[in-house]
Design a protein around this motif. Sequence first.
Motif, PDB file in Angstrom:
ATOM      1  N   GLU A   1       0.799  -1.218   0.000  1.00 50.01           N
ATOM      2  CA  GLU A   1       0.000   0.000   0.000  1.00 50.01           C
ATOM      3  C   GLU A   1       0.839   1.279   0.000  1.00 50.01           C
ATOM      4  O   GLU A   1       0.296   2.380   0.052  1.00 50.01           O
ATOM      5  N   SER A   2       2.149   1.138  -0.058  1.00 50.00           N
ATOM      6  CA  SER A   2       3.035   2.268  -0.310  1.00 50.00           C
ATOM      7  C   SER A   2       4.123   1.746  -1.252  1.00 50.00           C
ATOM      8  O   SER A   2       3.785   1.127  -2.259  1.00 50.00           O
ATOM      9  N   CYS A   3       5.380   1.960  -0.940  1.00 50.31           N
ATOM     10  CA  CYS A   3       6.460   1.502  -1.828  1.00 50.31           C
ATOM     11  C   CYS A   3       6.688  -0.005  -1.707  1.00 50.31           C
ATOM     12  O   CYS A   3       6.378  -0.620  -0.680  1.00 50.31           O
ATOM     13  N   GLY A   4       7.289  -0.557  -2.743  1.00 49.12           N
ATOM     14  CA  GLY A   4       7.676  -1.960  -2.662  1.00 49.12           C
ATOM     15  C   GLY A   4       8.864  -2.157  -1.745  1.00 49.12           C
ATOM     16  O   GLY A   4       8.856  -3.007  -0.856  1.00 49.12           O
ATOM     17  N   ALA A   5       9.944  -1.356  -1.944  1.00 49.51           N
ATOM     18  CA  ALA A   5      11.157  -1.437  -1.131  1.00 49.51           C
ATOM     19  C   ALA A   5      11.705  -0.037  -0.926  1.00 49.51           C
ATOM     20  O   ALA A   5      11.679   0.787  -1.838  1.00 49.51           O
ATOM     21  N   VAL A   6      12.228   0.216   0.277  1.00 52.10           N
ATOM     22  CA  VAL A   6      12.788   1.524   0.608  1.00 52.10           C
ATOM     23  C   VAL A   6      14.144   1.341   1.280  1.00 52.10           C
ATOM     24  O   VAL A   6      14.300   0.484   2.158  1.00 52.10           O
ATOM     25  N   THR A   7      15.151   2.143   0.847  1.00 50.60           N
ATOM     26  CA  THR A   7      16.444   2.182   1.529  1.00 50.60           C
ATOM     27  C   THR A   7      16.655   3.578   2.101  1.00 50.60           C
ATOM     28  O   THR A   7      16.293   4.573   1.476  1.00 50.60           O
ATOM     29  N   ASN A   8      17.250   3.643   3.296  1.00 43.43           N
ATOM     30  CA  ASN A   8      17.472   4.929   3.945  1.00 43.43           C
ATOM     31  C   ASN A   8      18.681   4.814   4.866  1.00 43.43           C
ATOM     32  O   ASN A   8      18.708   3.978   5.770  1.00 43.43           O
ATOM     33  N   TYR A   9      19.731   5.630   4.634  1.00 41.10           N
ATOM     34  CA  TYR A   9      20.941   5.627   5.440  1.00 41.10           C
ATOM     35  C   TYR A   9      21.481   4.203   5.639  1.00 41.10           C
ATOM     36  O   TYR A   9      21.682   3.743   6.768  1.00 41.10           O
TER      37      TYR A   9
ATOM     38  N   TYR B   1       2.933  -3.436  -9.197  1.00 43.29           N
ATOM     39  CA  TYR B   1       1.622  -3.040  -8.676  1.00 43.29           C
ATOM     40  C   TYR B   1       1.652  -2.554  -7.225  1.00 43.29           C
ATOM     41  O   TYR B   1       0.715  -2.782  -6.457  1.00 43.29           O
ATOM     42  N   ASN B   2       2.744  -1.896  -6.848  1.00 41.93           N
ATOM     43  CA  ASN B   2       2.762  -1.255  -5.532  1.00 41.93           C
ATOM     44  C   ASN B   2       2.086   0.116  -5.623  1.00 41.93           C
ATOM     45  O   ASN B   2       2.128   0.774  -6.664  1.00 41.93           O
ATOM     46  N   SER B   3       1.482   0.572  -4.535  1.00 37.94           N
ATOM     47  CA  SER B   3       0.724   1.804  -4.565  1.00 37.94           C
ATOM     48  C   SER B   3       1.601   3.024  -4.843  1.00 37.94           C
ATOM     49  O   SER B   3       1.163   3.973  -5.492  1.00 37.94           O
ATOM     50  N   ALA B   4       2.839   3.007  -4.357  1.00 30.39           N
ATOM     51  CA  ALA B   4       3.784   4.082  -4.646  1.00 30.39           C
ATOM     52  C   ALA B   4       4.952   3.490  -5.452  1.00 30.39           C
ATOM     53  O   ALA B   4       4.786   2.484  -6.152  1.00 30.39           O
TER      54      ALA B   4
ATOM     55  N   ASN C   1       3.750  -0.053 -11.167  1.00 32.98           N
ATOM     56  CA  ASN C   1       3.894   0.601  -9.874  1.00 32.98           C
ATOM     57  C   ASN C   1       3.273   2.000  -9.882  1.00 32.98           C
ATOM     58  O   ASN C   1       2.944   2.547 -10.918  1.00 32.98           O
ATOM     59  N   TYR C   2       3.134   2.567  -8.710  1.00 34.47           N
ATOM     60  CA  TYR C   2       2.451   3.837  -8.464  1.00 34.47           C
ATOM     61  C   TYR C   2       0.980   3.753  -8.885  1.00 34.47           C
ATOM     62  O   TYR C   2       0.427   4.629  -9.549  1.00 34.47           O
ATOM     63  N   THR C   3       0.346   2.703  -8.418  1.00 35.21           N
ATOM     64  CA  THR C   3      -1.063   2.493  -8.768  1.00 35.21           C
ATOM     65  C   THR C   3      -1.972   3.574  -8.203  1.00 35.21           C
ATOM     66  O   THR C   3      -3.084   3.770  -8.698  1.00 35.21           O
ATOM     67  N   ARG C   4      -1.511   4.310  -7.179  1.00 28.02           N
ATOM     68  CA  ARG C   4      -2.354   5.369  -6.602  1.00 28.02           C
ATOM     69  C   ARG C   4      -2.649   6.477  -7.617  1.00 28.02           C
ATOM     70  O   ARG C   4      -3.590   7.254  -7.435  1.00 28.02           O
ATOM     71  N   SER C   5      -1.835   6.546  -8.662  1.00 28.77           N
ATOM     72  CA  SER C   5      -2.075   7.526  -9.729  1.00 28.77           C
ATOM     73  C   SER C   5      -2.579   6.865 -11.003  1.00 28.77           C
ATOM     74  O   SER C   5      -2.552   7.467 -12.075  1.00 28.77           O
TER      75      SER C   5
END
Length: 353
Positions: free
Chosen positions: A265-273, A286-289, A311-315
Amino acid sequence: MTVPLVLGGVSFSAAAAYAPAPRPRGTAYRNVKNYGALGNGTSDDTAAIQAAINSLPSTGGTVYIPSGTYLIDPTKRITLRSYMLLNMDPNATLKAKTNSATRSYILNVTGRTNVEIAGGKLIGDRDTHHYVSGSTSEWNHGIGINGGSHITVRDLYVAKCAGDGVCLGGGASDVVIANIVSTQNRRQGLSLTRCNGIRVYNSEFSYTKGTSPQCGIDIEPDGTSTAYDIVIQNCSLKYNAMYGINIWKRVSNVTLTGNTIERNESCGAVTNYCSGIHFVGNTVRYNSATGIFIRDGSSSVNVTGGVSYGNYTRSGIKTRTPFTLTGWASKIERDILIRGTVGGIAIQTNSYK
């Protein structure tokens, strides 16, 4: 003829199942029913199962749980010992009693070595839990692994925990998780905090929803600690209320290969620091973001051999002619997005449609 592995109604083909090497243990054998466990779904079997475990000699052995529903008090928890296999019949269920605890576990592995948990189902009390005002109750887990080494969790189904299906940290090392389904938990399907040498194979982490971060897998070390040397392979990360996988701060040397990350319901995968993150041959769709979001502080991240679309199905779902691209271009920002101060990002050859 190949026989599928079935976990709580979810079937894995025999070819897909991963067979971890067994952990060393003694030859002693205990059946929990010989220690008073009833498995009738109404009697509290916590003490009886613990008695069977405690009866093992110092060399360890196997504790067997036959078919049945065993009511467990997670505030007392079942605590495993070193050099043992907890072997559950495929039709054995350990069901958490309704409680109001802010921290509890159905199964607890703390500071142990050479432990194996295999088979059966763990069902939490998320639907009936008495949530305490001012607390998220996010520490009520199916399996809690705190420290220790040479631990295997395999061939089981864990669902409806008020916290995580499986949570490990405390410096745990050499942990293998294989052929499990962790679904409908409130906080995470799997949390990896302070740990290293973690291998996750052929498993599903899905339908997480209820209290943040709500990811299929969350790799997020506590405080100033670190997590490193992690492999996630051939897994399904889907229908989670936030990300399929979150890789968050002080994490290094993570490889994701052959996974399907979809319909989160948001990103498939996120990396941060984090650093040294390798996406190899994954399907992200087909991820929402955004499919893969490489965020501030990420370094030495590469994405290669993957397939990404829808991907970005919200749009709205964007259809396009399939193509292969080496490198990054704005036309794939729904699939791979890079933002903030980053370094050493390599978007190699991937397929898009």
